[in-house]
Scaffold this motif. Structure first.
Motif, mmCIF file in Angstrom:
data_model
loop_
_atom_site.group_PDB
_atom_site.id
_atom_site.type_symbol
_atom_site.label_atom_id
_atom_site.label_comp_id
_atom_site.label_asym_id
_atom_site.label_seq_id
_atom_site.Cartn_x
_atom_site.Cartn_y
_atom_site.Cartn_z
ATOM 1 N N UNK A 81 14.822 54.736 98.794
ATOM 2 C CA UNK A 81 15.161 55.158 99.890
ATOM 3 C C UNK A 81 14.007 55.483 100.795
ATOM 4 N N UNK A 82 13.483 56.601 100.336
ATOM 5 C CA UNK A 82 12.391 57.377 100.885
ATOM 6 C C UNK A 82 10.871 56.646 101.070
ATOM 7 N N UNK A 83 10.973 55.586 99.853
ATOM 8 C CA UNK A 83 9.869 54.714 99.684
ATOM 9 C C UNK A 83 10.026 53.802 101.328
ATOM 10 N N UNK A 84 11.207 53.376 101.383
ATOM 11 C CA UNK A 84 11.520 52.311 102.488
ATOM 12 C C UNK A 84 11.299 52.997 103.871
ATOM 13 N N UNK A 85 11.463 54.304 103.871
ATOM 14 C CA UNK A 85 11.155 54.895 105.170
ATOM 15 C C UNK A 85 9.740 55.204 105.390
ATOM 16 N N UNK A 86 8.845 55.375 104.462
ATOM 17 C CA UNK A 86 7.593 55.464 104.596
ATOM 18 C C UNK A 86 7.006 54.059 105.103
ATOM 19 N N UNK A 87 7.544 52.973 103.997
ATOM 20 C CA UNK A 87 7.271 51.403 104.356
ATOM 21 C C UNK A 87 7.557 51.134 106.008
#
Length: 460
Positions: A44-50
């Protein structure tokens, strides 16, 4: 049953835009990586950064969800699950606009809280504590506290003010700053749908001669957070508040949090609450209220279709005057098949959606004959049958059902032509139901007589 990707109106070719009303910095990244990752996971945090990379894209660039699926190697269901986590924890807001051909989404990245705001938030701090060890929690907290170690309590502020340095203009300048976008601030978790019985709490406090004035706006927000976090009733909250009142008859927020945590630990064998994602059945149950509201509105719409002439409906739905051939076709439907106005209205809308707003006569007459053989007599029956035949046959390639393709997705439940008709008849609502039925019956008979006369003239 959990919501699927197409329940959001989300398909791979739907486009999206990402916006952000703040400047992301190193502190924000540290908060996300160190504090939020243990709670909602790296995906989920990776999706935010992406998603953040798309903020700088030009507005005329078309971005579709194919890009997300291809680059992250995930399907739309996994994408939505991670978006649910980001939305629920307060890091993303999602907006959608449905059109006839596709849907457009806007994803707004929300500024993370500061470290002080995070650890002062009773819900976020407890959920983090539940996910990591006590030692690790103290390490994280100490890491952010070390960034501001200098004790300023012994220092005096001697900063010179604007008026100490600069002259004040004689005439005030009038400037328009409406177009300047100010940076947003962290607003905390969204608990607007959480209800707490404050009236009962007030009554309980007054029985102990405690003034309700100590429950101000800030105290209310904290009470809702604590009650949600620990599942407290008004009676339990009263006991905690009584222990948290200072000698000056003020409510200590720190004591309130402390006693609420102690109360919960005693009741739950020294185990703090954990951040838990709703089960599939719970997600389905939470959407039942919205479904009931839609059903009520849909019922009203279907009733109106039964009372509206197909020619009037067609004129508004297609936003143009029906051709003489189309009018004759509608008259033939009424005369030959003896279908109700509601069934014909649904039939015409169904065909227009399937045939790119065209009305092929042979196709319409064939469907009308088929519906009559199946005994479809009301708008509701026609509507449900249209939904049934429009469902995708391949379950692995879901698409939006008929009612979402245009009428419910890109138009309001009550179309404009029905709203205008309601407005023009607003003064007639005092008529009783019997008079309405008689008028409708007389209108139908007059319409049928007109058809018979026209057919007789044509044969002569």
């Amino acid at each position: 049953m959990a919501l699927q990707s197409y329940d959001y109106g989300l398909r791979p070719h739907d486009n999206f835009t990402v916006i952000r009303h703040f400047h992301i910095n190193h502190s924000h990244l540290e908060i996300l990586n160190r504090l939020y990752t243990p709670m909602i996971g790296s995906n989920a945090i990776g999706l935010y950064h992406y998603l953040d990379q798309f903020v700088e894209f030009k507005t005329d660039s078309v971005l579709t969800h194919y890009i997300i699926m291809s680059e992250l190697k995930i399907n739309l269901l996994d994408f939505r699950k991670n978006m649910d986590l980001l939305e629920g924890i307060g890091l993303v807001k999602s907006f959608v606009k449905h059109d006839a051909q596709h849907s457009s989404f806007v994803y707004q990245l929300i500024q993370p809280p500061s470290a002080k705001q995070f650890f002062s938030d009773p819900m976020l701090s407890v959920y983090l504590f539940s996910e990591v060890s006590k030692q690790r929690y103290q390490q994280l907290k100490q890491h952010f506290e070390d960034k501001d170690q200098l004790d300023m309590t012994l220092f005096q502020d001697v900063t010179r003010q604007f008026t100490d340095v600069f002259k004040i203009p004689n005439q005030e300048l009038q400037s328009d700053t409406s177009d300047i976008q100010s940076e947003e601030t962290y607003e905390g978790l969204n608990l607007s749908r959480v209800k707490f019985d404050f009236e009962t709490l007030y009554d309980l406090l007054q029985s102990h001669f405690v003034s309700t004035k100590i429950i101000d706006k800030e105290a209310k927000a904290l009470i809702i957070q604590i009650a949600t976090l620990y599942g407290l009733t008004a009676e339990s909250m009263k006991r905690i508040i009584l222990k948290s009142i200072t000698s000056a008859q003020e409510l200590s927020f720190e004591e309130l949090r402390k006693h609420a945590r102690t109360f919960y630990l005693i009741e739950h064998e020294q185990q703090l609450p954990k951040l838990q994602v709703k089960s599939e059945s719970a997600q389905s149950h939470s959407s039942e209220t919205l479904t009931k509201d839609k059903q009520s509105e849909s019922s009203h719409w279907l009733e109106q279709l039964e009372e509206t002439s197909p020619i009037d409906m067609l004129a508004s739905w297609s936003e143009s005057e029906p051709t003489p051939q189309q009018k004759y076709m509608i008259e033939e439907l009424v005369e030959r098949e003896q279908l109700s106005f509601g069934v014909i209205n649904i039939l015409l809308q169904f065909v227009m959606l399937k045939e790119d707003m065209k009305l092929p006569k042979t196709y319409i007459l064939e469907i009308a004959s088929n519906w009559k053989k199946k005994g479809i007599k009301t708008a509701e029956e026609a509507y449900n049958y249209a939904l049934k035949v429009s469902q995708p046959k391949d379950e692995h390639k879901p698409s939006k059902p008929y009612y979402k393709q245009k009428h419910l997705a890109s138009r309001e439940m009550t179309p404009k032509w029905l709203e205008e008709r309601d407005n023009t008849n607003q003064n007639d609502k005092s008529m009783n139901q019997t008079e309405d039925d008689e008028k409708l019956k007389s209108d139908r008979e007059a319409f049928l007589n007109q058809l018979k006369t026209r057919w007789k003239e044509d044969t002569e």
